[in-house]
Design a protein around this motif. Structure first.
Motif, short mmCIF file in Angstrom:
data_model
loop_
_atom_site.label_atom_id
_atom_site.label_comp_id
_atom_site.label_asym_id
_atom_site.label_seq_id
_atom_site.Cartn_x
_atom_site.Cartn_y
_atom_site.Cartn_z
N ALA A 295 0.85 -1.58 -0.11
CA ALA A 295 -0.41 0.06 -0.15
C ALA A 295 0.92 1.20 -0.18
CB ALA A 295 -0.87 0.04 1.06
N VAL A 296 2.07 1.02 0.33
CA VAL A 296 2.48 2.09 1.24
C VAL A 296 3.61 2.75 -0.64
CG1 VAL A 296 4.96 3.49 1.52
CG2 VAL A 296 2.92 1.82 3.78
N SER A 297 3.77 1.55 -1.22
CA SER A 297 4.81 1.65 -2.02
C SER A 297 3.78 2.16 -3.38
CB SER A 297 4.96 0.37 -2.86
OG SER A 297 5.08 0.37 -3.78
N ALA A 298 1.86 1.56 -3.60
CA ALA A 298 2.11 2.12 -4.74
C ALA A 298 1.25 3.91 -4.20
CB ALA A 298 0.25 0.99 -4.05
N LEU A 299 1.12 3.55 -2.89
CA LEU A 299 1.32 5.11 -2.87
C LEU A 299 1.83 6.36 -3.50
CD1 LEU A 299 -0.47 5.67 1.04
CD2 LEU A 299 -1.55 6.69 -1.50
N GLN A 300 3.15 5.65 -3.13
CA GLN A 300 4.28 6.32 -3.56
C GLN A 300 4.65 6.84 -4.82
OE1 GLN A 300 7.09 4.53 -0.95
NE2 GLN A 300 7.14 5.66 0.76
N GLN A 301 4.30 5.57 -5.66
CA GLN A 301 4.10 5.76 -7.12
C GLN A 301 2.82 6.45 -8.00
OE1 GLN A 301 3.97 1.44 -9.51
NE2 GLN A 301 4.41 0.68 -7.35
N SER A 302 2.09 6.81 -7.83
CA SER A 302 0.54 7.46 -7.58
C SER A 302 0.98 8.77 -7.74
CB SER A 302 -0.72 6.87 -7.01
OG SER A 302 -1.23 5.58 -6.73
N ASP A 303 0.40 9.59 -9.06
CA ASP A 303 0.85 10.93 -9.63
C ASP A 303 -0.85 11.20 -8.50
OD1 ASP A 303 2.69 10.24 -11.47
OD2 ASP A 303 1.34 10.25 -12.74
N LEU A 304 -1.76 10.68 -8.61
CA LEU A 304 -2.85 11.77 -7.57
C LEU A 304 -3.17 10.25 -6.89
CD1 LEU A 304 -4.59 13.91 -7.43
CD2 LEU A 304 -5.57 12.79 -9.53
N VAL A 305 -3.59 10.94 -5.63
CA VAL A 305 -4.43 10.22 -5.13
C VAL A 305 -5.86 10.65 -4.67
CG1 VAL A 305 -4.87 9.26 -2.61
CG2 VAL A 305 -2.54 9.04 -3.65
N ILE A 306 -7.02 9.90 -4.83
CA ILE A 306 -8.17 10.06 -4.46
C ILE A 306 -9.27 9.25 -3.18
CG2 ILE A 306 -10.31 10.15 -5.84
CD1 ILE A 306 -9.08 10.11 -8.50
N GLY A 307 -10.00 9.96 -3.11
CA GLY A 307 -10.64 9.88 -1.62
C GLY A 307 -11.68 10.76 -0.65
N TYR A 308 -12.34 9.94 -0.43
CA TYR A 308 -12.85 10.57 0.81
C TYR A 308 -13.15 11.75 1.61
CZ TYR A 308 -16.30 11.34 4.46
OH TYR A 308 -17.08 11.86 6.13
N THR A 309 -13.14 13.11 1.92
CA THR A 309 -12.11 13.81 2.56
C THR A 309 -11.05 13.23 3.75
OG1 THR A 309 -13.89 15.38 1.78
CG2 THR A 309 -12.61 16.68 3.25
N THR A 310 -12.14 12.57 4.74
CA THR A 310 -11.93 12.32 6.17
C THR A 310 -10.30 11.53 5.94
OG1 THR A 310 -14.37 12.11 6.50
CG2 THR A 310 -12.62 11.29 7.70
N TYR A 311 -10.57 10.87 4.87
CA TYR A 311 -9.39 9.45 4.75
C TYR A 311 -8.32 9.94 4.27
CZ TYR A 311 -13.17 5.94 4.83
OH TYR A 311 -14.29 5.16 5.44
N ILE A 312 -8.71 11.23 2.81
CA ILE A 312 -7.70 12.07 2.25
C ILE A 312 -6.58 12.38 3.92
CG2 ILE A 312 -7.36 14.20 1.50
CD1 ILE A 312 -7.41 11.11 -0.39
N GLU A 313 -7.63 13.13 4.45
CA GLU A 313 -6.95 14.14 5.84
C GLU A 313 -6.10 13.66 6.96
OE1 GLU A 313 -6.78 17.43 6.18
OE2 GLU A 313 -8.34 17.20 4.29
N ILE A 314 -6.20 11.99 6.40
CA ILE A 314 -5.70 10.67 7.59
C ILE A 314 -4.52 10.47 6.77
CG2 ILE A 314 -5.76 8.21 8.65
CD1 ILE A 314 -8.91 8.29 9.06
N LEU A 315 -4.62 10.39 5.60
CA LEU A 315 -2.94 10.40 5.37
C LEU A 315 -2.28 11.39 5.31
CD1 LEU A 315 -5.01 8.08 1.64
CD2 LEU A 315 -3.14 7.56 3.80
N LYS A 316 -2.75 12.59 4.73
CA LYS A 316 -1.58 13.26 4.60
C LYS A 316 -0.86 13.37 5.91
CE LYS A 316 -4.75 17.10 1.90
NZ LYS A 316 -5.42 18.27 1.76
N LYS A 317 -1.02 13.24 7.14
CA LYS A 317 -0.54 12.99 8.13
C LYS A 317 0.47 12.15 8.08
CE LYS A 317 -3.31 10.91 11.76
NZ LYS A 317 -2.66 10.17 12.24
#
Lengths: 248, 248
Positions: free
Chosen positions: B20-42
């Motif tokens: 999951a970490v590797s996939a996030l790091q490869q991604s040009d754009l991360v799409i999700g529900y606002t609450t989840y995006i806030e969690i990931l931004k940390k």
């Protein structure tokens, strides 16, 4: 003195959590069933391992407690999630029986269970309510297992079968299939994943009608769809999907 | 052009898999529900995010497909496991409807589902067969939900309730509890975990009899034991355990 109970997912490092990797790396000793230790050695060759035979879960837990009491950090490992048919329960029971609760700090490290790994390979079969049932009757009366199969089929759950077959238990899967077909169509999609998430993974799809003739063994997870599940056939690929019910 | 469908577990980095970490790091754009995006931004402040409102799952999937078609690698994220009440199913359905199967490579990245996270915090409540049921009737008829509750209780499954309550659905948990008590003792152990695995996690234990008076909300997972489940009370700690059945 700390004892980790770790679920390491498929065994491939990519399916381990950061927490599981960190716990392994902190451990002076890693204890587990021989097959699991062999899997871990590939990615973590430098750890100190103690391999124990299959089915000796109680001995393995006692050993883990005793090794922890030598002022070591110990990891008790198994595949999938330590909390789903894993070592977490029996370990807590043994520690209590040995009256060692106050001597040892226990941390249960969850992992990705085989149903999640298998589902990700099949497509999306677990998008709706599901029942997880082990077909092993080593510790559970067969009548109770079949009762659960029947109730799960009656209620149109997706059904995930763990331990669908072993060398000695060859007929249970066929009997379970017959029970399910009393409530679900013989055309219900079924996905089978062997060694889910591992390099030697194999995947195939079939239907309830043909399930009893499949070469299923103890390394397989069998996912039987609900009444809404279907195969989405593409040029190159087939997905098994249980719709959540979004109006498209 | 690749589209990852990622389950990120609790949202704490330690519960994410390496994949999951590797996939996030490869991604040009991360799409999700606002609450989840806030969690990931940390933990991943430098990624490029696109937050979308709750309940707009179909729009979110279409957006993910359209962004991927701009020759980008895109991650569609949700908490827990993308394959359990997650985005994997609706995404596969939308891609098929848009006839984009051959344009886009899809990879489903499993994560630790909330039931596993909650179980690891409670002790070992999922050591035996269990049923996973969502109490949300947004997409499922209430009668079917209750039928599944009844069948699961009849068959003595451990029951994991997802979405046990929302602002508008306040009575379903009480009704489900009454249905279960027709088959299981009012003293059946129940574990509740709010924000499982997150820094603001809270955990408490109760019994079926008292379940309807608990301050449960949509961030909770409720695990109701089977007839063998018990609380192991220690000086400092209580564990909820469902025995697998090993003879001690």
């Amino acid at each position: 003195m700390k004892l980790f109970v770790i679920g390491f997912g498929s065994g491939e490092k990519k399916h381990m959590t950061q927490q599981a990797v960190s716990a392994l790396q902190q451990s002076d000793l890693v204890i587990g069933y021989t097959t699991y230790i062999e899997i871990l050695k590939k990615d973590f060759p430098d750890l100190h391992y103690l391999a124990t035979p299959m089915r000796k879960e109680i001995d393995r837990c006692k050993m883990a407690v005793q090794e922890t009491l030598k002022n070591q950090t110990v990891a008790l490992v198994s595949s999938g999630d330590s909390g789903i048919y894993g070592m977490a329960g029996i370990l807590l029971e043994i520690v209590h029986e040995m009256q060692m609760e106050n001597q040892i700090e226990i941390e249960i490290v969850p992992g990705i269970t085989a149903a999640s790994l298998a589902a990700s390979v099949l497509g999306a079969p677990l998008m709706h309510d599901f029942a997880v049932i082990s077909l092993s009757d080593l510790l559970t009366p067969l009548e109770l297992i079949y009762k659960r199969i029947v109730c799960a089929a009656q209620a149109d759950f997706v059904i995930c079968l763990y331990n669908p077959k072993s060398r000695t238990r060859t007929e249970y899967l066929a009997q379970a299939t017959d029970l399910i077909m009393q409530y679900q169509s013989p055309d219900t999609p079924v996905g089978i994943v062997r060694n889910a998430g591992r390099t030697d993974q194999t995947v195939w799809m079939t239907t309830l009608r043909k399930l009893k003739n499949q070469p299923v063994d103890m390394f397989c997870i069998v996912i039987i769809g609900n009444s809404q599940s279907y195969f989405q056939k593409q040029e190159q690929k087939i997905y098994m999907i249980t719709p959540r019910g979004y109006p498209l």
